[in-house]
Design a protein around this motif. Structure first.
Motif, short mmCIF file in Angstrom:
data_model
loop_
_atom_site.label_atom_id
_atom_site.label_comp_id
_atom_site.label_asym_id
_atom_site.label_seq_id
_atom_site.Cartn_x
_atom_site.Cartn_y
_atom_site.Cartn_z
N UNK A 129 -1.10 -9.73 -3.19
CA UNK A 129 -0.18 -8.93 -2.38
C UNK A 129 1.28 -9.06 -2.80
N UNK A 130 1.60 -10.14 -3.49
CA UNK A 130 2.99 -10.32 -3.92
C UNK A 130 3.42 -9.29 -4.96
N UNK A 131 2.45 -8.56 -5.53
CA UNK A 131 2.79 -7.54 -6.54
C UNK A 131 2.99 -6.15 -5.94
N UNK A 132 2.72 -5.99 -4.65
CA UNK A 132 2.72 -4.65 -4.05
C UNK A 132 4.09 -3.98 -4.08
N UNK A 133 5.14 -4.74 -3.81
CA UNK A 133 6.47 -4.14 -3.67
C UNK A 133 6.86 -3.37 -4.93
N UNK A 134 6.57 -3.94 -6.08
CA UNK A 134 6.91 -3.27 -7.32
C UNK A 134 6.11 -2.02 -7.58
N UNK A 135 4.91 -1.95 -7.00
CA UNK A 135 4.03 -0.79 -7.23
C UNK A 135 4.35 0.36 -6.29
N UNK A 136 4.61 0.06 -5.01
CA UNK A 136 4.79 1.12 -4.02
C UNK A 136 6.24 1.57 -3.89
N UNK A 137 7.14 0.87 -4.56
CA UNK A 137 8.55 1.19 -4.41
C UNK A 137 8.90 2.62 -4.78
N UNK A 138 8.18 3.19 -5.73
CA UNK A 138 8.48 4.53 -6.20
C UNK A 138 7.78 5.64 -5.44
N UNK A 139 7.00 5.30 -4.41
CA UNK A 139 6.30 6.33 -3.67
C UNK A 139 7.28 7.17 -2.86
N UNK A 140 6.89 8.42 -2.63
CA UNK A 140 7.65 9.29 -1.75
C UNK A 140 7.14 9.18 -0.33
N UNK A 141 6.85 10.32 0.29
CA UNK A 141 6.38 10.33 1.67
C UNK A 141 5.02 9.64 1.80
N UNK A 142 4.86 8.94 2.90
CA UNK A 142 3.54 8.44 3.32
C UNK A 142 3.44 8.66 4.81
N UNK A 143 2.50 9.50 5.23
CA UNK A 143 2.31 9.80 6.65
C UNK A 143 1.33 8.83 7.29
N UNK A 144 0.20 8.64 6.62
CA UNK A 144 -0.87 7.82 7.17
C UNK A 144 -1.29 6.75 6.16
N UNK A 145 -1.71 5.63 6.69
CA UNK A 145 -2.18 4.52 5.85
C UNK A 145 -3.54 4.09 6.38
N UNK A 146 -4.55 4.17 5.53
CA UNK A 146 -5.91 3.79 5.91
C UNK A 146 -6.34 2.60 5.07
N UNK A 147 -6.57 1.48 5.74
CA UNK A 147 -7.00 0.26 5.05
C UNK A 147 -8.53 0.23 5.04
N UNK A 148 -9.11 0.67 3.95
CA UNK A 148 -10.56 0.73 3.85
C UNK A 148 -11.18 -0.31 2.94
N UNK A 149 -10.36 -1.02 2.16
CA UNK A 149 -10.89 -1.99 1.20
C UNK A 149 -11.33 -3.26 1.91
N UNK A 191 7.52 9.60 9.44
CA UNK A 191 6.57 10.70 9.63
C UNK A 191 5.89 10.64 11.00
N UNK A 192 6.16 9.57 11.77
CA UNK A 192 5.42 9.30 13.00
C UNK A 192 3.92 9.42 12.73
#
Length: 232
Positions: free
Chosen positions: A60-80, A121-122
């Motif tokens: 999880x310590x690597x996530x910040x560098x990966x998601x930093x460039x994302x644009x909009x995110x409305x919903x997040x589904x944790x399926x893993x 995005x609520x």
């Protein structure tokens, strides 16, 4: 003015419930998909026009560098998720650390990083939990502990984010006909009969219902159990 399509990020999208959900949402949602990678995820993203997101859930310590460039995110589904059955007396700290990292710590960190986008995005955060997140049976200690903790994460987040208009739902599937269930049945020394279990498309439809529900409704906890014909 045209309302923009929701952008939904799904973890565990390579197969099972995550893949079924991605296919169900594709006509009306823009998708960001992460999974174990490889050909299955590549094909799914190509088929659905989805954006792949390379995430190593064990780090999880690597996530910040990966998601930093994302644009909009409305919903997040944790399926893993991961599961390794075994008695407490037989599972060392490495099993517990791996299980908790993927099933609990990774969702917590990804949620933390993406919350500003979801708030804007609520939107909705969905945690795919398990019946083991409500009851721990013999041999399921490490997995159930990770899912009990996931419930605690969801419950706390729901109260914290209500003021920001973010909805939080936990979904508790019973035994579902997925590759994970096939692995579980092998660990149990039992036959894998997919028709006896809830189908991943059924769980996906339940998650989609929570995501698309009118704004005057919050669905905190949803259980999906095998029907009368099931024999888990």
């Amino acid at each position: 003015m045209t309302t923009p399509r929701p952008v939904t990020l799904i973890t565990g999208a390579s197969g099972g419930i995550g893949s079924a959900l991605a296919r169900l949402l594709a006509p009306t949602h823009d998708l960001i998909l992460t999974g174990r990678g490889g050909a299955a995820l590549t094909r799914l993203c190509a088929d659905l026009g989805a954006q792949p997101l390379p995430l190593d859930l064990t780090h999880p310590e690597t996530f910040a560098g990966v998601v930093g460039g994302l644009g909009r995110v409305t919903n997040l589904v944790h399926g893993a998720g991961v599961v390794d059955l075994g008695a407490v007396a037989g599972q060392d700290h490495m099993v517990w650390t791996h299980t908790l990292a993927v099933n609990t710590v990774a969702p917590a960190e990804l949620t933390r990083l993406l919350l500003p986008r979801v708030r804007a995005e609520q939107g909705t955060v969905v945690f795919v939990n398990s019946g083991a997140g409500l009851r721990a049976n013999a041999g399921w200690g490490s997995y159930a502990a990770s899912k009990f903790a996931l419930k605690a994460l969801a419950d706390a987040l729901r109260e914290e984010e209500a003021a920001h208009g973010v909805r939080v739902t936990s979904v508790y599937p019973g035994r579902t006909a997925t590759p994970m269930q096939q692995k579980v049945r092998a660990q149990e020394g039992a036959a894998y009969t997919p028709e006896a279990f809830v189908q991943p498309e059924t769980v996906a439809a339940t998650i989609a219902f929570a995501l698309n529900a009118p704004r005057d409704a919050t669905l905190p906890d949803l259980s999906v159990r095998p029907g009368p014909q099931g024999n888990p």
